[in-house]
Design a protein around this motif. Structure first.
Motif, mmCIF file in Angstrom:
data_model
loop_
_atom_site.group_PDB
_atom_site.id
_atom_site.type_symbol
_atom_site.label_atom_id
_atom_site.label_comp_id
_atom_site.label_asym_id
_atom_site.label_seq_id
_atom_site.Cartn_x
_atom_site.Cartn_y
_atom_site.Cartn_z
ATOM 1 N N LEU A 6 0.833 -1.204 0.000
ATOM 2 C CA LEU A 6 0.000 0.000 0.000
ATOM 3 C C LEU A 6 0.867 1.253 0.000
ATOM 4 C CD1 LEU A 6 -2.775 1.280 0.105
ATOM 5 C CD2 LEU A 6 -2.779 0.986 2.590
ATOM 6 N N VAL A 52 -2.977 8.647 2.171
ATOM 7 C CA VAL A 52 -2.593 7.274 2.502
ATOM 8 C C VAL A 52 -1.304 7.271 3.313
ATOM 9 C CG1 VAL A 52 -1.965 5.024 1.547
ATOM 10 C CG2 VAL A 52 -3.777 6.370 0.473
ATOM 11 N N SER A 318 -8.550 3.431 2.492
ATOM 12 C CA SER A 318 -7.351 2.809 3.057
ATOM 13 C C SER A 318 -7.687 1.500 3.763
ATOM 14 C CB SER A 318 -6.673 3.779 4.031
ATOM 15 O OG SER A 318 -6.320 4.981 3.379
#
Length: 420
Positions: A6, A52, A318
């Motif tokens: 991520l 993020v 997220s």
């Protein structure tokens, strides 16, 4: 591994934000229409990639302090010491990068954000989510109030033409008289207000038992529900309920040219009239409507820092991405597929520094606009491919990236694993 994957996706978005592609093979000249996909991507990623990163900073602090089983006593004090040292190292690295690139960067702000999270590491996940919700409402309300009425608030740093010029880069360290003003500029800036709820949400997520499959499934499902619900709520409030009208008027006022003073009549003798003086100050900014609290940015009409739903939506995105990646990485096949991205995400700090120097020193400056000159898609593609390949090669031989290893060595040397 899922956290690093991520983080790599956030790196790709962050580099896009800083390179700003305006054409595929050639940059689009200013005043011409960009390709629709590129224009949409620039607007969509404008605040979301860094969102993020903000949330993952909270996740990292949670993992450094025990994750689902928080440290206590000596172990927690040692973890706090390491986080504090890490914050100090990031301050020096951020100031050094500013010295090299010649422009501010977000790394220095992480110093205060990490220290802000220290007392929250003793709080349970449920209360952390509640605190994140409170900040998600309070921060945009403060932002709008400051935009409309905050010029006279004494605790805010002065801005505008009369504001004192603060030192930049490493020069900050040798000007203690400016430390308070620099501190104010970091604490009360737009990024910090926007980041606080995301930092707390990330800390709460890191307190969940991320190794449990049931937790991963709930994260993915809940995140998807928040994502869809956020968009629907924004659409309903701005469309059928009519709150978007105030935002449309606000944006029209922002784009309207400043009024010019009336022209005097032509003299009877045919000579040129004396032009009226130019107003010494720009007209006041239009008031930000409170409807901005419910408006999300691109493809919506809102401004991210003013929106409650924008923060909530980013938490949902997220959660969904992290939960989905955690589920994928349960399979060895997906671990092999995603490992290159994880290698890159593990070097996110290094790549932030590299792209910041490239974007500020080698992409050219645009004197008529903001930031560097318009770019084609080519520099972004070259950087993305090179960063991915070099990350894989580096991680074949080293556990951490260059800057990540430096920070780790300083923190472990300053706060050893065992006392004495």
């Amino acid at each position: 591994m899922a956290v690093d994957v991520l983080r790599a996706l956030a790196v790709f978005g962050m580099v896009w934000m800083h390179f700003v592609p305006t054409g595929w093979l050639e940059p689009t000249p200013r005043g011409h229409d960009w390709p629709g996909v590129l224009e949409w991507m620039n607007g969509f990623l404008d605040t979301r990639a860094r969102s993020v990163f903000f949330l993952l900073a909270g996740v990292s602090v949670a993992l450094m302090t025990g994750g689902a089983r928080p440290f206590a006593g000596t172990a927690l004090r040692r973890a706090h010491g390491r986080i504090a040292v890490r914050a100090g190292v990031l301050l020096l690295l951020g100031l050094g990068l500013e010295q090299v690139s010649g422009k501010p960067n977000i790394i220095t702000a992480y110093t205060g954000w990490l220290l802000f999270l220290l007392p929250w590491t003793r709080v349970r996940a449920r209360l952390l989510f509640v605190a994140a919700g409170v900040f998600a409402v309070a921060a945009p309300v403060f932002q709008i109030a400051r935009a409309n009425r905050g010029q006279d608030w004494g605790f805010l740093p002065p801005v505008g033409p009369g504001a004192p010029e603060l030192p930049q880069g490493l020069a900050v360290l040798v000007h203690p008289g400016d430390w308070l003003a620099v501190f104010q500029s970091y604490v009360f800036n737009t990024d910090t207000c926007y980041a606080l709820p995301l930092l707390l949400a990330g800390l709460a997520i890191g307190r969940l038992d991320l190794r449990e499959r049931a937790v991963r499934v709930r994260m993915a499902v809940t995140g998807a529900g928040i994502t869809v619900g956020g968009w629907l709520a924004s659409w309903l409030l701005l469309g059928p309920l009519g709150l978007g009208t105030a935002i449309d008027r606000f944006q029209e006022a922002l784009m309207a040219p400043p009024p010019l003073p009336p022209m005097p009549p032509l003299p009877a003798d045919g000579s040129l009239p004396e032009l009226p003086p130019v107003p010494p100050e720009l007209p006041p900014m239009p008031k930000v409507p409170w409807a901005e609290l419910w408006a999300m940015s691109k493809p919506g009409p809102g401004i991210a820092e003013y929106s409650v739903l924008q923060v909530v939506w980013m938490v949902g995105v997220s959660l969904a991405l992290l939960g989905g990646l955690l589920l994928l990485t349960e399979k060895r096949a997906w671990q092999r597929v995603l490992w290159p991205l994880a290698a890159m995400g593990g070097m996110a700090m290094t790549w932030y520094f590299v792209q910041d120097v490239i974007s500020s020193r080698f992409l050219g400056h645009d004197p008529g606009g903001f930031g560097h000159a318009p770019q084609s898609f080519v520099p972004y593609a070259l950087f993305a491919v090179a960063a991915l390949v070099l990350s894989v090669l580096w991680r074949r031989f080293f556990r951490r990236g260059p800057l990540e290893a430096l920070v780790h060595r300083v923190t472990t040397a300053s706060v050893p694993r065992r006392e004495g």
